[in-house]
Design an enzyme around this catalytic site. Structure first.
Site, PDB file in Angstrom:
ATOM      1  CG  HIS A 190      -2.226  -0.717   0.847  1.00 39.34           C
ATOM      2  ND1 HIS A 190      -2.303  -2.079   0.749  1.00 39.34           N
ATOM      3  CD2 HIS A 190      -3.451  -0.245   0.540  1.00 39.34           C
ATOM      4  CE1 HIS A 190      -3.527  -2.416   0.411  1.00 39.34           C
ATOM      5  NE2 HIS A 190      -4.252  -1.330   0.280  1.00 39.34           N
ATOM      6  NE  ARG A 297      -6.979   0.590  -6.718  1.00 40.83           N
ATOM      7  CZ  ARG A 297      -6.207   1.430  -7.411  1.00 40.83           C
ATOM      8  NH1 ARG A 297      -5.852   2.586  -6.892  1.00 40.83           N
ATOM      9  NH2 ARG A 297      -5.798   1.103  -8.615  1.00 40.83           N
ATOM     10  NE  ARG A 333     -12.397  -1.667  -6.436  1.00 44.25           N
ATOM     11  CZ  ARG A 333     -11.144  -1.937  -6.770  1.00 44.25           C
ATOM     12  NH1 ARG A 333     -10.842  -2.283  -7.991  1.00 44.25           N
ATOM     13  NH2 ARG A 333     -10.175  -1.831  -5.877  1.00 44.25           N
ATOM     14  CD  GLU A 432     -12.409  -6.744 -11.221  1.00 47.98           C
ATOM     15  OE1 GLU A 432     -11.240  -6.378 -11.075  1.00 47.98           O
ATOM     16  OE2 GLU A 432     -13.290  -6.560 -10.368  1.00 47.98           O
ATOM     17  CG  ASN A 455      -3.827  -4.003 -13.264  1.00 50.74           C
ATOM     18  OD1 ASN A 455      -3.681  -3.534 -14.387  1.00 50.74           O
ATOM     19  ND2 ASN A 455      -3.481  -3.363 -12.178  1.00 50.74           N
ATOM     20  CG  ASP A 456      -8.082  -8.567 -10.842  1.00 52.82           C
ATOM     21  OD1 ASP A 456      -6.936  -9.018 -10.602  1.00 52.82           O
ATOM     22  OD2 ASP A 456      -8.867  -8.201  -9.962  1.00 52.82           O
ATOM     23  CB  CYS A 503     -10.239   2.046 -13.871  1.00 52.95           C
ATOM     24  SG  CYS A 503     -10.785   0.443 -13.282  1.00 52.95           S
TER      25      CYS A 503
END
Lengths: 578, 104
Positions: A190, A297, A333, A432, A455-456, A503
């Site tokens: 993070h 997020r 989200r 995703e 990404n996913d 995104c």
């Protein structure tokens, strides 16, 4: 001069004096906690007391301390640490004032110390020193090795530390913190994400750093190559200073773009939105000229407190970001964590395959109280601005219907309680997974918008975990399979006339912008620091060129060829002026 | 259980007053009893079992304190504390005084 190699997690070059956050001189800033964190915070205080007692036990019994008067001092300190009314005064302060344990310790102990110091008797006034010593010991245990005074910096520094929490990183003042380097950490930690959002150059996973770092020396953090240089020689320093100057120049040129529209040469407007993690990052999005927040997020709410956030915790975080953005869109989200990461759950399935396991929307649909708490907070915040909600990891239509049904349940509850919300709040989903991409046409009939999480989508399509070094080179957004899915989703969204944004990381990859525009993408959501650079690319190209490139790419059959073509195209635009 | 309260007045006579070390002895003795024990000077009353509160009482040499105990062993508690103060904190565990480094 000493060169250390680590992992570059946030680009840029920082050159400044070192600030090792491991010193014993503490100044504790007042920092609030959320109501839901109270119990955990009091637990931290109790733990610090227990650790301090344990430590004193060792000191007391250590043979090295033979002088009984030194030992006596520690014996008295021990009585203090065992004094329940003393501890209660601190925990009560945490409870009442909603502040961190370290702040409560420092306030209460300094109160006691100044009480002693103010008594006109040398025996007693001198005891203030004992109280300071107890304070230091407790603070040391509360903060671990890390000192928290980076908020009050007055000069430029490079922060060196063992590890940093996201909260610490988020509290960095960018004016003074020119970079940071940690011994631990990884690309997806993070702290790394926050560093990128703040635009602070950062290198992590450096391994043990020298124990002696000269306070007047210089540190170079090269967040482009993942290198940290301790006490550089004059030649190296000059090279880096020149490099840093060049980067600042082009950065300030990019900042001039801020108020110009993100519009292609042939006049097509592209919406550039920001991805954020913390509510205060909304300001960074505005500073960089973002048109809204395309991905908020919310996981930090669950991760930071170590406890399930309350409705108020959610609401306050959302309200802050929404108020900052005024009437610009804010896409929130819902929780996107795995069961193993959700605090206070008794059920930690031992999953052999967590990426395919109980996570994200699946977890929420099985834990309705947790899900409803978040939805209620989002709905309450929906009257504050232009708020939208987005469900992650949707794989099929029944899942979407179920999530929307729960949203309606929450709305009905709020009707009963006469709590205002926006009944027309737009509801979208992340695309995703291959299954949602392949059925995008169906999902589009019941969604207000799509957001492609590249990404996913890549990980699930290619069956590649990019954090796994043995296969990470197989992870490529330029794989024909990925591009086909992307193209299909964009077309399905257009056919259904619903909103579509991208995104994931490809939205901030200069080499992919033309391709995305050529496919028909008109909204991108990316980390705030990347917005100016992407805007520059958009202003340099025409939709026609992008379409040509996209058609050319569609004829190619390998990721390598496609990458080369995209790179050539990107190089051509950046060498031209816009 | 008899809940009789006992009270007595004492005067702190050791030169350092009720500072850290004597306060610790005082608190240790108080904690050996079940009774609730309070100590008061002219304006405050504190818990005799809390070193924080006892030291913040800042009883210097010459201070008069009232010890009050309530509980099953109240009388014994008051007597023990009184004895400690009257001995100038000397006879209990023989540890050299912490603040003798400061000459008086």
């Amino acid at each position: 001069m000493e060169i250390r190699k680590g992992i570059a997690v946030s680009p840029g070059i920082g050159i400044a004096k070192p600030m090792v956050i491991d010193s014993r001189e503490y100044h504790i800033p007042r920092r609030s906690i959320m109501i839901s964190q109270r119990t955990a915070e009091i637990g931290r205080v109790r733990k610090a007391f227990a650790q301090a007692i344990h430590e004193l036990d060792h000191i007391e019994s250590a043979k090295s301390i033979e002088k009984s008067d030194i030992r006596d001092i520690f014996v008295v300190h021990m009585r203090f640490l065992r004094d329940k009314t003393f501890r209660k005064r601190i925990t009560d302060f945490v409870n009442k004032e909603l502040v961190t344990g370290e702040y409560a310790v420092s306030v209460i102990l300094r109160e006691i110390a100044s009480h002693f110091a103010g008594i006109d008797d040398p025996y007693i006034s001198e005891r203030a020193a004992d109280i300071y010593d107890i304070e230091k010991r407790l603070i040391k245990h509360l903060l671990g090795r890390v000192e928290d005074n980076v908020e009050h910096l007055r000069e430029e520094v490079v922060v060196l530390s063992h590890d940093l929490t996201p909260t610490q990183t988020a509290s960095f003042n960018k004016t003074f913190v020119k970079g940071f380097a940690t011994e631990k950490g990884g690309r997806t930690s993070h702290a790394a994400i926050v560093a990128r959002s703040l635009g602070i150059p950062a290198v992590v996973a450096l391994g043990n750093m020298p124990s002696e770092i000269h306070p007047d020396g210089l540190i170079i953090v090269d967040g482009n190559r993942g290198v940290v240089i301790i006490d550089p020689d004059s030649e190296t320093l000059q090279q880096y200073q020149q490099l840093a100057r060049q980067m600042t120049q082009s950065a300030s040129a990019l900042n001039e773009l801020r108020d110009l529209p993100a519009e292609t040469r042939d006049g097509v407007k592209i919406d550039l939105l920001g991805n954020i993690e913390f509510p205060n990052e909304a300001t960074h999005v505005l500073d960089r000229g973002g048109d809204g927040i395309g991905l908020y997020r919310t996981e930090f709410l669950y991760l930071y407190s170590g406890k399930e956030p309350t409705e108020e915790d959610h609401y306050h975080a959302y309200a802050e970001a929404i108020r900052t953005m005024k009437d610009k869109p804010v896409v929130i989200r819902t929780m996107d964590l795995g069961a193993d990461k959700v605090p206070e759950t008794n059920f930690h399935p031992n999953e052999t395959n967590p990426a395919l396991g109980l996570r994200s929307i699946r977890y929420c649909l099985q834990n309705l109280p947790l899900f409803k708490t978040q939805l209620r907070a989002i709905l309450r915040a929906s009257v504050l601005g232009n708020v939208r909600v987005m469900f992650p990891l949707i794989t099929n239509l029944p899942e979407l219907r179920q999530a929307k049904m729960i949203l309606r349940d929450v709305m009905e509850d709020m009707d009963d309680d006469a709590i205002p919300y926006n009944p027309d709040m737009r509801v979208g989903i992340m695309i995703e997974t291959p299954s949602s991409a392949l059925t995008a046409g169906l999902l589009a009939q019941e969604s207000d918008f799509f957001s492609i999480g590249s990404n996913d989508l890549i990980q699930y399509t290619l069956a590649v975990d990019r954090a796994n070094e043995h296969v990470s080179t197989l992870f490529s957004p330029a794989e024909p399979a990925v591009l086909r899915l992307l193209r299909g989703v964009v077309q399905d969204a257009h056919k259904a006339r619903i909103g579509l944004s991208v995104c994931g990381e490809i939205a901030s990859d200069p080499e992919f912008i033309m391709l995305l525009l050529g496919m028909g993408v008109r909204t991108l959501s990316l980390a705030a620091p990347m917005i100016p650079e992407i805007k520059k690319i958009i202003r340099s190209v025409s939709i026609e060129e992008c379409g040509d490139l996209t058609r050319k790419v569609a004829t190619l059959d390998s990721s390598r060829q496609i990458k080369n073509v995209l790179r050539d195209a990107a190089t051509n635009i950046s060498s031209e002026t816009y | 259980m008899s809940e009789v309260a006992y009270e007595t007045e004492i005067e702190i006579r050791n030169p350092e007053g009720l500072h850290m070390r004597p306060a610790m002895q005082f608190v240790d003795v108080a904690n050996a009893f079940n009774s609730d024990i309070s100590v008061s000077n002219q304006d405050t009353t504190v818990d005799a079992k809390s070193i924080m509160q006892m030291t913040m009482l800042a009883a210097t040499c010459g201070t008069k304190l009232k010890i009050r105990a309530q509980g099953t062993d109240a009388q014994k508690a008051v007597e023990a504390l009184q004895g400690l103060v009257e001995r100038d904190f000397s006879a209990t565990p023989p540890v050299s005084s912490v603040s003798q480094k400061k000459s008086d």
